[in-house]
Write an enzyme that holds these catalytic residues in place. Structure first.
Site, PDB file in Angstrom:
ATOM      1  N   HIS A 162       7.482  19.298  33.814  1.00 58.16           N
ATOM      2  CA  HIS A 162       6.938  18.132  33.121  1.00 58.16           C
ATOM      3  C   HIS A 162       5.414  18.164  33.128  1.00 58.16           C
ATOM      4  O   HIS A 162       4.748  17.278  32.610  1.00 58.16           O
ATOM      5  CB  HIS A 162       7.464  16.875  33.836  1.00 58.16           C
TER       6      HIS A 162
ATOM      7  N   LYS B 266       1.549  19.039  32.429  1.00 53.44           N
ATOM      8  CA  LYS B 266       0.792  19.253  31.202  1.00 53.44           C
ATOM      9  C   LYS B 266      -0.641  19.552  31.600  1.00 53.44           C
ATOM     10  O   LYS B 266      -1.386  18.641  31.956  1.00 53.44           O
ATOM     11  CB  LYS B 266       0.822  17.997  30.331  1.00 53.44           C
TER      12      LYS B 266
ATOM     13  N   LYS C 153      -0.496   7.957  32.914  1.00 53.56           N
ATOM     14  CA  LYS C 153       0.027   8.191  34.266  1.00 53.56           C
ATOM     15  C   LYS C 153      -1.150   8.354  35.214  1.00 53.56           C
ATOM     16  O   LYS C 153      -1.465   9.457  35.647  1.00 53.56           O
ATOM     17  CB  LYS C 153       0.896   9.453  34.299  1.00 53.56           C
TER      18      LYS C 153
ATOM     19  N   ASP D 262     -10.473   1.288  44.590  1.00 48.34           N
ATOM     20  CA  ASP D 262     -11.914   1.058  44.726  1.00 48.34           C
ATOM     21  C   ASP D 262     -12.647   2.334  45.128  1.00 48.34           C
ATOM     22  O   ASP D 262     -13.875   2.351  45.157  1.00 48.34           O
ATOM     23  CB  ASP D 262     -12.197  -0.075  45.721  1.00 48.34           C
TER      24      ASP D 262
ATOM     25  N   HIS E 265       1.670   6.022  27.377  1.00 45.33           N
ATOM     26  CA  HIS E 265       2.264   7.123  28.152  1.00 45.33           C
ATOM     27  C   HIS E 265       1.374   7.488  29.356  1.00 45.33           C
ATOM     28  O   HIS E 265       1.612   8.489  30.028  1.00 45.33           O
ATOM     29  CB  HIS E 265       2.408   8.320  27.188  1.00 45.33           C
TER      30      HIS E 265
ATOM     31  N   ASP F  89     -10.370  30.256  30.642  1.00 43.57           N
ATOM     32  CA  ASP F  89     -11.306  31.241  31.212  1.00 43.57           C
ATOM     33  C   ASP F  89     -11.456  31.098  32.731  1.00 43.57           C
ATOM     34  O   ASP F  89     -12.517  31.429  33.277  1.00 43.57           O
ATOM     35  CB  ASP F  89     -12.703  31.104  30.575  1.00 43.57           C
TER      36      ASP F  89
HETATM   37  C1  LIG Z   1       9.339  10.131  31.259  1.00 47.73           C
HETATM   38  O1  LIG Z   1       9.839   8.902  30.872  1.00 47.73           O
HETATM   39  C2  LIG Z   1      10.056   8.736  29.501  1.00 47.73           C
HETATM   40  C3  LIG Z   1      10.631   7.371  29.275  1.00 47.73           C
HETATM   41  O2  LIG Z   1      11.854   7.205  29.948  1.00 47.73           O
HETATM   42  C4  LIG Z   1      10.991   9.775  28.926  1.00 47.73           C
HETATM   43  O3  LIG Z   1      11.061   9.661  27.513  1.00 47.73           O
HETATM   44  C5  LIG Z   1      10.478  11.129  29.295  1.00 47.73           C
HETATM   45  O4  LIG Z   1      11.399  12.089  28.858  1.00 47.73           O
HETATM   46  C6  LIG Z   1      10.332  11.165  30.785  1.00 47.73           C
HETATM   47  N1  LIG Z   1      10.014  12.467  31.169  1.00 47.73           N
HETATM   48  C7  LIG Z   1      10.942  13.317  31.561  1.00 47.73           C
HETATM   49  C8  LIG Z   1      10.476  14.640  31.945  1.00 47.73           C
HETATM   50  O5  LIG Z   1      12.116  13.018  31.681  1.00 47.73           O
END
Ligand SMILES: *[C@@H]1O[C@H](CO)[C@@H](O)[C@H](O)[C@H]1NC(C)=O
Ligand SMILES: *[C@@H]1O[C@H](CO)[C@@H](O)[C@H](O)[C@H]1NC(C)=O
Ligand SMILES: *[C@@H]1O[C@H](CO)[C@@H](O)[C@H](O)[C@H]1NC(C)=O
Ligand SMILES: *[C@@H]1O[C@H](CO)[C@@H](O)[C@H](O)[C@H]1NC(C)=O
Ligand SMILES: *[C@@H]1O[C@H](CO)[C@@H](O)[C@H](O)[C@H]1NC(C)=O
Length: 479
Positions: free
Chosen positions: A190, A192, A407, A412, A405, A197
């Site tokens: 998952h 990203k 994260k 502080d 989306h 370089d």
């Molecule tokens: C993270 O959460 C979202 C919403 O539920 C979902 O669409 C997305 O696929 C999720 N990521 C993974 C890797 O499951």
């Protein structure tokens, strides 16, 4: 560039510290006394030294200082049509990716979940897909030129998932490896991030998806001219790359060259935007963490624990459960930590969670429960708001779009920029990673990364797109 003394022990020498070969019988008898008085204690000492050197591997390597002039810039995708009333704006992820592509001289490594940079998957004729298409064209051009080595690690696509972008890139000369996390850890890849370089990095919430540039709200960080950090992120990439080879399994112990001296206890000290900072990269799941690497969950818990005044969290999903496990399992590590700091130290906790058509209804009772830990007299202050990205009828046609989306977390003291949804699965099974930036004092005129991230959070929290959750919130109407 790294400077400093490396105290790595020469392994070859240690390996040659073997018991001496047994000598001929008569000489053995003659040397019995010698054995007990001299050699046995020497050998015991050697074993003790060996243990001391081999066990605390991360602390064994001397702290190194980084002399790179690292520059961190927060970058965002603001969905089409969203507008805020503040001056808090950041460069776009689209422009950042284009710049990184044109900047690349020798290598570009991308860790990714899935690829849909063109609009073929939706069946709509969305104008706003053009930015994703530009990125794919840029990456294809770069792969064709052959000047730059382009490597892509991607979560093993399922049958139903589009693979056209990957085929295009692979045909153009990019190296693509599909990592079967489902088989390896019952999760997905998952993560990203980009490493360019071995010098510049990008990390954040955006997928390699055209929607992540124009229709989904995303936040990431790009760090330029920072080979110390880039080399460390490169080690995480290299682990994915290794696992992407056919037939590979997760090593029971990752080889020493995957390990890192930089973690929550001994962070990398560097100058970031002219401010002395300490940073590290965390990773999940634990099985993918080599020696010295802080697990992503531990990073989150320690950042929350370290806060003195506030913890602001912006994540798409928040669930104190293992979202995808059967039978059901409760998983309260983060939830407990938030309640603990709110209670024990009167830290102000705010959660900005996303609400859209695909939100799991199970999220809401748990969020209401957190939000009810709020009492002025007892100085308990946990607040929860839901962020909704509005959609016009045309935008409503786009599947899996119009959502926040993000994260990240900001306290502080510390900025935490991650790639994981906040439920148990993401820390136990799924590969993700995060950048933690700790800037104790601002010595430059520029605001710190922590201040910039706080401004982003406050912009969103105070905007009309955010609604407090309480017992009366009509979620069906809101989301
Ligand atoms: C993270 O959460 C979202 C919403 O539920 C979902 O669409 C997305 O696929 C999720 N990521 C993974 C890797 O499951
Ligand atoms: C990175 O370093 C180069 C060479 O010193 C410089 O020209 C460039 O402006 C720097 N990039 C950033 C984003 O600071
Ligand atoms: C560690 O060394 C092995 C063998 O040379 C190599 O294949 C692997 O890519 C290296 N890993 C890292 C993180 O550099
Ligand atoms: C941030 O740095 C300070 C000072 O070095 C340290 O005490 C603190 O534990 C760090 N916080 C985190 C979350 O790493
Ligand atoms: C901006 O301010 C106007 C006028 O006060 C308000 O109606 C609108 O909702 C605000 N927008 C955001 C995103 O907060």
């Amino acid at each position: 560039m790294l400077t400093g003394i490396n105290t790595d022990v020469p392994y070859e020498k240690l390996a040659s510290l073997k018991m001496p070969e047994e000598e001929t019988q008569h000489r053995y008898k003659a040397q019995k006394y010698y054995w007990f008085v001299f050699l046995v204690p020497t050998l015991l000492l050697a074993v003790m030294v060996l243990q001391a050197l081999l066990v605390p591997l991360p602390s064994r390597t001397l702290r190194q200082t980084c002399t790179d002039p690292c520059r961190l810039v927060l970058v965002e995708s603001i969905p089409e049509g969203l507008s805020f009333n503040t001056s808090t704006t950041n460069p776009s992820i689209y422009q950042t990716w284009l710049d990184l592509i044109s900047e690349a001289q020798s290598s570009l490594d991308i860790a990714s979940f899935y690829w849909t940079l063109t609009n073929k998957d939706t069946g709509t004729h969305e104008q706003t897909a053009n930015q994703g298409e530009d990125i794919l064209a840029g990456l294809t051009r770069l792969s064709k030129e052959g000047r730059v080595s382009v490597r892509i690690a991607v979560s093993m696509p399922q049958e139903s998932q589009p693979q056209e972008d990957l085929a295009i890139l692979s045909n153009a000369g990019a190296d693509v490896r599909k990592v079967n996390m489902r088989e390896l850890t019952s999760g997905v890849l998952h993560t990203k991030f980009w490493v360019v370089d071995r010098k510049h990095i990008y990390i954040g919430s955006a997928n390699m998806d055209w929607r992540s540039l124009t229709q989904v709200k995303e936040l990431g960080a790009v760090v330029y001219n920072c080979s110390c950090l880039a080399e460390d992120l490169g080690k995480i990439f290299q682990a994915y790359w290794y696992l992407g080879e056919a037939g590979k399994t997760i090593p029971s112990h990752w080889p020493a060259n995957y390990s890192t001296p930089y973690n929550k206890d001994t962070p990398l000290e560097l100058s970031l935007n002219g401010t002395p900072s300490s940073t590290y990269l965390s990773s999940s799941p634990p099985a993918l963490c080599a020696d010295g690497r802080t697990q992503d969950l531990k990073a989150i818990l320690s950042v929350i624990d370290d806060a003195h005044q506030f913890v602001y969290i912006a994540v798409m999903n928040y669930l104190p459960t293992m979202e995808f496990s059967h039978p059901k399992r409760y998983w309260s590590d983060i939830d407990t930590q938030l309640r603990r700091v709110a209670y024990e130290r009167r830290v102000h906790v705010r959660l900005l969670i996303s609400c859209w058509a695909s939100t799991q209804p199970a999220m809401f009772p748990f969020l209401r429960s957190l939000a009810s830990v709020n009492d002025h007299k007892s100085k308990l202050d946990i607040q929860v708001k839901l962020f909704v990205v509005p959609a016009n009828p045309r935008q409503k046609e786009i599947p899996y779009a119009r959502v926040n989306h993000n994260k990240y977390m900001v306290t502080d003291k510390v900025a935490y920029i991650g790639t994981s949804n906040w439920s148990g699965d993401y820390f136990v099974h799924t590969a993700g990673s995060a950048l933690v930036v700790n800037q104790t004092s601002a010595q430059s005129t520029e605001s710190t990364v922590q201040e910039q991230l706080q401004a982003v959070f406050e912009r969103d929290w105070d905007s009309s797109y955010s609604t407090p959750i309480n017992q009366h919130t009509d979620l069906n109407r809101l989301c």
